[in-house]
Design a protein around this motif. Sequence first.
Motif, PDB file in Angstrom:
ATOM      1  N   TYR A 693       0.816  -1.224   0.000  1.00  0.00           N
ATOM      2  CA  TYR A 693       0.000   0.000   0.000  1.00  0.00           C
ATOM      3  C   TYR A 693       0.842   1.263   0.000  1.00  0.00           C
ATOM      4  O   TYR A 693       0.401   2.313   0.398  1.00  0.00           O
ATOM      5  N   GLY A 694       2.092   1.149  -0.412  1.00  0.00           N
ATOM      6  CA  GLY A 694       2.941   2.338  -0.506  1.00  0.00           C
ATOM      7  C   GLY A 694       2.978   2.849  -1.933  1.00  0.00           C
ATOM      8  O   GLY A 694       2.100   2.548  -2.755  1.00  0.00           O
ATOM      9  N   GLU A 695       4.020   3.610  -2.226  1.00  0.00           N
ATOM     10  CA  GLU A 695       4.153   4.197  -3.553  1.00  0.00           C
ATOM     11  C   GLU A 695       4.236   3.136  -4.638  1.00  0.00           C
ATOM     12  O   GLU A 695       3.616   3.254  -5.679  1.00  0.00           O
ATOM     13  N   ALA A 696       4.995   2.056  -4.338  1.00  0.00           N
ATOM     14  CA  ALA A 696       5.195   1.008  -5.340  1.00  0.00           C
ATOM     15  C   ALA A 696       3.876   0.335  -5.699  1.00  0.00           C
ATOM     16  O   ALA A 696       3.653  -0.065  -6.840  1.00  0.00           O
ATOM     17  N   ALA A 697       2.955   0.228  -4.708  1.00  0.00           N
ATOM     18  CA  ALA A 697       1.673  -0.432  -4.947  1.00  0.00           C
ATOM     19  C   ALA A 697       0.843   0.343  -5.955  1.00  0.00           C
ATOM     20  O   ALA A 697       0.058  -0.240  -6.705  1.00  0.00           O
ATOM     21  N   LYS A 698       1.021   1.686  -5.951  1.00  0.00           N
ATOM     22  CA  LYS A 698       0.249   2.499  -6.897  1.00  0.00           C
ATOM     23  C   LYS A 698       0.686   2.217  -8.333  1.00  0.00           C
ATOM     24  O   LYS A 698      -0.102   2.306  -9.255  1.00  0.00           O
ATOM     25  N   ARG A 699       1.969   1.905  -8.471  1.00  0.00           N
ATOM     26  CA  ARG A 699       2.492   1.635  -9.823  1.00  0.00           C
ATOM     27  C   ARG A 699       2.080   0.259 -10.302  1.00  0.00           C
ATOM     28  O   ARG A 699       1.704   0.066 -11.437  1.00  0.00           O
ATOM     29  N   LYS A 700       2.194  -0.717  -9.418  1.00  0.00           N
ATOM     30  CA  LYS A 700       1.927  -2.093  -9.859  1.00  0.00           C
ATOM     31  C   LYS A 700       1.402  -2.911  -8.681  1.00  0.00           C
ATOM     32  O   LYS A 700       1.967  -2.873  -7.600  1.00  0.00           O
ATOM     33  N   THR A 701       0.347  -3.604  -8.925  1.00  0.00           N
ATOM     34  CA  THR A 701      -0.226  -4.444  -7.875  1.00  0.00           C
ATOM     35  C   THR A 701       0.626  -5.687  -7.678  1.00  0.00           C
ATOM     36  O   THR A 701       1.097  -6.295  -8.644  1.00  0.00           O
ATOM     37  N   LEU A 702       0.804  -6.021  -6.407  1.00  0.00           N
ATOM     38  CA  LEU A 702       1.527  -7.257  -6.094  1.00  0.00           C
ATOM     39  C   LEU A 702       0.523  -8.395  -6.198  1.00  0.00           C
ATOM     40  O   LEU A 702      -0.478  -8.411  -5.476  1.00  0.00           O
ATOM     41  N   ASP A 703       0.775  -9.337  -7.113  1.00  0.00           N
ATOM     42  CA  ASP A 703      -0.240 -10.383  -7.306  1.00  0.00           C
ATOM     43  C   ASP A 703      -0.239 -11.381  -6.157  1.00  0.00           C
ATOM     44  O   ASP A 703       0.693 -11.445  -5.357  1.00  0.00           O
ATOM     45  N   TRP A 704      -1.294 -12.147  -6.105  1.00  0.00           N
ATOM     46  CA  TRP A 704      -1.491 -13.043  -4.962  1.00  0.00           C
ATOM     47  C   TRP A 704      -0.407 -14.125  -4.825  1.00  0.00           C
ATOM     48  O   TRP A 704       0.140 -14.320  -3.738  1.00  0.00           O
ATOM     49  N   PRO A 705      -0.062 -14.834  -5.924  1.00  0.00           N
ATOM     50  CA  PRO A 705       0.988 -15.867  -5.750  1.00  0.00           C
ATOM     51  C   PRO A 705       2.297 -15.268  -5.223  1.00  0.00           C
ATOM     52  O   PRO A 705       2.973 -15.881  -4.398  1.00  0.00           O
TER      53      PRO A 705
END
Length: 939
Positions: A693-705
């Motif tokens: 939920y930081g800056e990096a999350a805005k760029r790309k979602t971390l997928d579940w696996p």
Amino acid sequence: MMGGFDSWISRSVECLILSFFLLLQSTCAQQAFVSIRCCAESTFTEPSTNISWIPDDGWYSNTLGCQNINKPVENYQGDKIRIFKGDLAKKWCYNLSTTKGHEYLIRGTFLFGDSVRTSLAILFNVSIGVTPIGLVNGSDDSVEVEGVFTARNHHIDFCLLKGTGDPYIYKLELRPLNVLKYLQGGTSSVLKLVKRVDVGNTGEDIRYPVDPNDRIWKAESSSIPSSLLEKTPPNPISSSANVSITTAVPLQVLQTALNHSERLEFLHNDLDIGEYNYNLSLYFLEFIESVDTGQRVFDIYINNVRKQPDFDIMADGSKYREAAFRFTANGSFNLTLVKVSDKSLFGPICNAYEILQVRPWVQETNGEDVNVIMKVKDELLKKNQGNKVLGSWSGDPCLPLVWHGLICNNSINNSPVITELDLSSSGLQGSLPASIVKLAYLEKLKLSDNKFTGVIPEFPASSMLISLDLRHNDLMGKIQESLISLPQLAMLCFGCNPHFDRELPSNFNSTKVTTDYGNCADQGSSHSAQGILIGTVAGGSFLFTIAVGIVFVCFYRQKLVARGKFHEGGYPLTKNAVFSLPSIDDIVFKSIDIQNFTLEYIEIATNKYKTLIGEGGFGSVYRGTLPDGQEVAVKVRSATSTQGTREFENELNLLSAIQHENLVPLLGYCCEYDQQILVYPFMSNGSLQDRLYGEAAKRKTLDWPTRLSIALGAARGLTYLHTFAGRSVIHRDVKSSNILMDHNMSAKVADFGFSKYAPQEGDSGVSLEVRGTAGYLDPEYYSTQHLSAKSDVFSYGVVLLEIISGREPLNIHRPRNEWSLVEWAKPYIRDSKIEEIVDPSIKGGYHAEAMWRVVEVALACIEPYSAYRPCMVDIVRELEDALIIENNASEYMKSIDSFGGSNRFSIEKIERKVVLPPTPTLTDPSPDILQALTPPQPR
Ligand SMILES: *[C@@H]1O[C@H](CO)[C@@H](O)[C@H](O)[C@H]1NC(C)=O
Ligand SMILES: *[C@@H]1O[C@H](CO)[C@@H](O)[C@H](O)[C@H]1NC(C)=O
Ligand SMILES: *[C@@H]1O[C@H](CO)[C@@H](O)[C@H](O)[C@H]1NC(C)=O
Ligand SMILES: *[C@@H]1O[C@H](CO)[C@@H](O)[C@H](O)[C@H]1NC(C)=O
Ligand SMILES: *[C@@H]1O[C@H](CO)[C@@H](O)[C@H](O)[C@H]1NC(C)=O
Ligand SMILES: *[C@@H]1O[C@H](CO)[C@@H](O)[C@H](O)[C@H]1NC(C)=O
């Protein structure tokens, strides 16, 4: 005529008896000889001398060091030399039996082998006992080193001392001198042979059996010439003259001589450089029948000093006379015999002489210490045949070169004693050698990082032991009172012995003795050892006297097994179950080389702290690059921070010992100018927090696996910590910002600043100050201040909820009932409405069964009552299962996709009902979550 015959008979009988006697003498003499041919394959008798040679396999059985001699003459064909190699050994000794009080001659012969000659300079000393007796120069074809000594003991060592190049030896001879008295029984010196010359002999050298003591009389011509005498050279003469008395020199040696009408001069310019004392023995036999007393008189000069005026061989009526002189020389020797012209008819003669250098006998190591260390060696060898360190232990433990692992001190009656013994990391096993306690002067004993078993032998009250290090073994039993009572003992380390009873005896005085109390951190360098001392002194009661013991029983797992969720045939549920986990095998029992960087180096690496990449309670984190190109994160303790010294020491100690692929390794540190800096590899993919939920999350979602595999990695790292070397290490600050990802997205747990060893049964004292981060804090720990690995489990549960929901653990900008992630998520999970809490950005991107497993684990982790929380190892198993399910589903989806089928959204949700553990019968701590939310240490 008859008389003539009679006398012939009698002379013949005399002769027979004499020769029989000689034969007997020489046979007997040879029986006492020790004649060693190095690398020989078997015993053999040399035809030219009838000397029986034995191989040296009784001393050195290794044939790898054997080398053929092909030069310089064919005589040596098939003969071998032994070359000694080895990085640990500093000397190689041959131990030979002697009779105390007897005089002996010992002679080593050093011939080069082909390979020896090719290597550059070879130069090594040779010693008799511990007294250096000569230097072998590999550039010389053949070197003989011979000494004469009086045995002080029942054995003597002949040692090759490590110099430059690998030492080598061809043969070794020990000869009792019987009636000959070079030293008159004196034991205060050793004589080193410089020359033994059979003057006038132009043939072969004379030795055994002619000389029953096997002295080698050299037919040396090089010493004769002198420019002065070239016009009228001395005459080599020989005769069959006989003497009726016993001579110190074989008759055959006396039967050749040099003779000159005016003077004889013998020069040697190859004596050792330096002021040495020498003994000179001169042997004379007058073999011109007609010469009478007073007719051959000469002066004896040694190095231009007249040592003996008017020397007359016949002075006491005998044709044989010896003369002995002592003189001091430095490098060269000049023996001149000058005719006393006004008194003498004939010029001087000389039949033989010997020059021996006098070397003071060097005192060996304290006899008792030698006996004890030999016993220690024997005891160790029983279980450690072929051990490199033990194999390198040869000769005297301290002199002339000290054994690997020993430190000796010279203070006791000029005889060295053993004060330190370091056998750490020597691959030793079996029980601790019982004799070790008898080393009366031993102050430091380090036996860490071996596989020693059994109990600690009892040290006598007289022991001078100051420090004892037994870490990283498999010892049993416990610390005895007698050990703790040793008057000098100040440091005791016994950590990392999984089966050792850590309880300290009642007489333990923590002011006097510092213990590691199970600390597995490395103390290799003096620097970090100091660090630990400071740390333990500063940490004092805080570190080691923690009130409540924790029993590592996985109650929770017991329940899961009962519910059939965990594999049957798991680990036995004993108190020690945690020790038998496979992850213990991953532990690297090595002292890890952590670099100590200078401040300047750090400044260059970080380009003067240019790039700030994070800030925490400890201080700031900067990005940097080492000269080798490695990117690093440099954690600098903030100057204003009043807390942190303890954390710094703590992290340093822990990180130096802890290594796991899911833990951020420490590369180095810097302690200069009050700075506390830690250097880690830079984790290029940032923190889990930033990704969720930081800056990096805005760029790309971390997928579940990926989330799942990160969760699993972090769980493995924590499992390692919790089971570290049998003693649990508690992280105390597990949170998503402390889970970092390397370039492969492999998770690594960071920040050990607050890590602590888990308290154990028997620990007593004050409770810990509560540490951690708001939102992650275990409510039970907060309310009871009772720390356990389960506190990390709680925090880890919060991390799992973050992974599932993509929400921060604490956010007061949300509606009041959503401030706490834990409190918000729990009711939804209980009502099986997990889709309500799953991160919207991964909706449909997960397999429901896998998600359910993770949710269940998370729920179990955040149990208010710590006993109901699972152990990290159980969590790892659950997550592994979840990951397998997820990956299989992904494979399945791919195959469907390739047929142009549906997407992941179509996977049917499996309805699950959460089975909650029963409410504990004990009064629930009923934690006030808001209390837990109040950060005790704002970060
Ligand atoms: C060696 O011993 C043999 C038999 O005992 C004898 O014949 C021979 O002469 C001896 N050789 C020497 C050099 O003494
Ligand atoms: C040397 O020999 C003596 C007597 O034979 C023995 O007591 C001693 O232990 C030996 N030392 C070594 C290193 O073999
Ligand atoms: C060893 O012998 C070589 C050749 O004889 C000589 O040059 C060298 O100086 C000697 N080294 C020593 C230390 O005596
Ligand atoms: C030999 O021993 C002497 C002292 O006895 C020492 O000065 C010298 O350096 C040693 N040489 C070698 C090659 O070890
Ligand atoms: C040896 O000593 C003698 C007697 O002192 C002396 O005459 C002679 O010159 C010396 N020789 C050398 C080479 O020094
Ligand atoms: C503990 O050791 C310290 C330092 O040696 C000493 O002053 C103190 O009296 C000892 N305490 C006890 C209880 O023996």
